[in-house]
Design a protein around this motif. Structure first.
Motif, PDB file in Angstrom:
ATOM      1  N   ASP A  68       0.778  -1.190  -0.025  1.00  0.00           N
ATOM      2  CA  ASP A  68      -0.003  -0.037   0.125  1.00  0.00           C
ATOM      3  C   ASP A  68       0.689   1.129  -0.006  1.00  0.00           C
ATOM      4  O   ASP A  68       0.562   2.078  -0.615  1.00  0.00           O
ATOM      5  CB  ASP A  68      -1.057  -0.117   1.087  1.00  0.00           C
ATOM      6  N   SER A  69       1.940   1.213   0.800  1.00  0.00           N
ATOM      7  CA  SER A  69       2.750   2.451   0.665  1.00  0.00           C
ATOM      8  C   SER A  69       3.506   2.550  -0.416  1.00  0.00           C
ATOM      9  O   SER A  69       3.868   3.931  -0.864  1.00  0.00           O
ATOM     10  CB  SER A  69       3.988   2.186   2.058  1.00  0.00           C
ATOM     11  N   PHE A  72       0.816   3.853  -3.689  1.00  0.00           N
ATOM     12  CA  PHE A  72      -0.300   4.967  -3.795  1.00  0.00           C
ATOM     13  C   PHE A  72       0.484   6.393  -3.584  1.00  0.00           C
ATOM     14  O   PHE A  72       1.626   6.249  -2.779  1.00  0.00           O
ATOM     15  CB  PHE A  72      -1.375   4.753  -2.731  1.00  0.00           C
ATOM     16  N   TRP A  76      -4.412   8.493  -1.852  1.00  0.00           N
ATOM     17  CA  TRP A  76      -4.927   7.174  -2.333  1.00  0.00           C
ATOM     18  C   TRP A  76      -4.733   7.373  -3.799  1.00  0.00           C
ATOM     19  O   TRP A  76      -5.546   6.794  -4.664  1.00  0.00           O
ATOM     20  CB  TRP A  76      -6.032   7.065  -1.847  1.00  0.00           C
ATOM     21  N   SER A  78      -3.300   6.260  -7.186  1.00  0.00           N
ATOM     22  CA  SER A  78      -2.558   5.140  -7.794  1.00  0.00           C
ATOM     23  C   SER A  78      -1.128   5.567  -8.360  1.00  0.00           C
ATOM     24  O   SER A  78      -1.378   6.340  -9.149  1.00  0.00           O
ATOM     25  CB  SER A  78      -3.432   4.406  -8.545  1.00  0.00           C
ATOM     26  N   SER A 143      -2.561   8.743   8.526  1.00  0.00           N
ATOM     27  CA  SER A 143      -1.970   7.875   7.771  1.00  0.00           C
ATOM     28  C   SER A 143      -1.406   6.776   8.567  1.00  0.00           C
ATOM     29  O   SER A 143      -0.724   7.007   9.635  1.00  0.00           O
ATOM     30  CB  SER A 143      -0.848   8.183   7.036  1.00  0.00           C
ATOM     31  N   ALA A 147       0.514   2.563   5.076  1.00  0.00           N
ATOM     32  CA  ALA A 147       0.019   3.333   3.745  1.00  0.00           C
ATOM     33  C   ALA A 147       0.977   4.218   3.623  1.00  0.00           C
ATOM     34  O   ALA A 147       1.617   4.737   4.453  1.00  0.00           O
ATOM     35  CB  ALA A 147      -1.431   3.786   4.266  1.00  0.00           C
ATOM     36  N   CYS A 151      -2.161   9.312   2.911  1.00  0.00           N
ATOM     37  CA  CYS A 151      -3.134   8.456   2.745  1.00  0.00           C
ATOM     38  C   CYS A 151      -3.985   8.148   3.760  1.00  0.00           C
ATOM     39  O   CYS A 151      -3.634   7.258   4.627  1.00  0.00           O
ATOM     40  CB  CYS A 151      -2.681   7.141   1.924  1.00  0.00           C
ATOM     41  N   GLU A 153      -6.520   7.136   6.669  1.00  0.00           N
ATOM     42  CA  GLU A 153      -7.445   5.860   6.730  1.00  0.00           C
ATOM     43  C   GLU A 153      -8.936   6.323   6.292  1.00  0.00           C
ATOM     44  O   GLU A 153      -9.378   7.263   6.872  1.00  0.00           O
ATOM     45  CB  GLU A 153      -7.088   5.283   8.159  1.00  0.00           C
ATOM     46  N   LYS A 154      -9.614   5.526   5.668  1.00  0.00           N
ATOM     47  CA  LYS A 154     -10.910   5.629   5.358  1.00  0.00           C
ATOM     48  C   LYS A 154     -11.845   4.299   5.396  1.00  0.00           C
ATOM     49  O   LYS A 154     -10.998   3.373   5.294  1.00  0.00           O
ATOM     50  CB  LYS A 154     -11.132   6.362   3.922  1.00  0.00           C
ATOM     51  N   PHE A 159     -14.986   0.820   0.244  1.00  0.00           N
ATOM     52  CA  PHE A 159     -13.916   0.059   0.926  1.00  0.00           C
ATOM     53  C   PHE A 159     -14.956  -1.073   1.595  1.00  0.00           C
ATOM     54  O   PHE A 159     -14.382  -2.258   1.533  1.00  0.00           O
ATOM     55  CB  PHE A 159     -13.068   0.761   1.853  1.00  0.00           C
TER      56      PHE A 159
END
Length: 188
Positions: A68-69, A72, A76, A78, A143, A147, A151, A153-154, A159
């Motif tokens: 993830d880190s 992105f 977030w 890509s 974050s 991550a 980014c 957290e969501k 999700f």
């Protein structure tokens, strides 16, 4: 899941007390006191891949890479696959590592071939949903370590759908079953 060291055999104990035994093919490294390991954590979102990766990294003294880190940019967004692969290749060439994440479109075969231990975390939808929600509560508005910076957290509808449905299609299940068959000698 917690790794437990006992001589030359390692054990992984999951939340249910189930024990998986495996022998690492690398000899002990007297300098560090641990064996070198190349471990790949794969599985469903919210299953605990990052947590286990961090624990194994500490246990083996190995560097940990969270996909993830790498995948992105802040917000977030890509990153281009070519950039991620360029950043990932040197990590794969190192003698020991722990990599957390699926990303089947980013050097998947190379990562699985290079790993001497593949851990597939296969927990129920509801358990993963609960873990994802709990993680959101812990890191809400910031974050997490696993991550990319920026980014936050969501836990939005997109999700939630991913954890409960879209990330668990028959195609995903078949890919994991294929992985376990192909690399059964090094998959727990």
């Amino acid at each position: 899941d917690i790794p437990v060291k006992d001589g030359e055999v390692d054990y992984l104990v999951n939340d249910y007390g189930r024990v998986y035994e495996y022998e690492c093919p690398y000899p002990s490294d007297e300098k560090k006191g641990y064996r070198e390991v190349r471990a790949a954590m794969v599985g469903y979102s919210g299953a605990g891949k990052s947590t286990l990766a961090k624990t194994l990294g500490v246990h083996y003294g190995a560097p940990v890479l969270y996909m993830d880190s790498l995948s992105f940019a802040p917000g977030w967004i890509s990153r281009p696959v070519e950039d991620v692969e360029r950043d990932l290749r040197p990590f794969l060439d190192s003698p020991d590592w722990v990599i957390d994440g699926n990303y089947k479109h980013i050097l998947w075969e190379e990562r699985m071939e290079s790993a001497d231990l593949i851990i597939f975390l296969d927990f129920s939808r509801l358990r993963c949903f609960w873990h994802g929600f709990r993680r959101y509560l812990q890191y809400r508005g910031r974050s997490r370590d696993s991550a990319a910076q920026g980014c936050h957290e969501k836990f939005d509808w997109e999700f939630m759908k991913w954890i409960l449905y879209e990330g668990r299609t028959s195609a995903h299940r078949t890919a994991y079953e294929t992985l376990c068959r192909r690399y059964g000698h090094k998959t727990v």
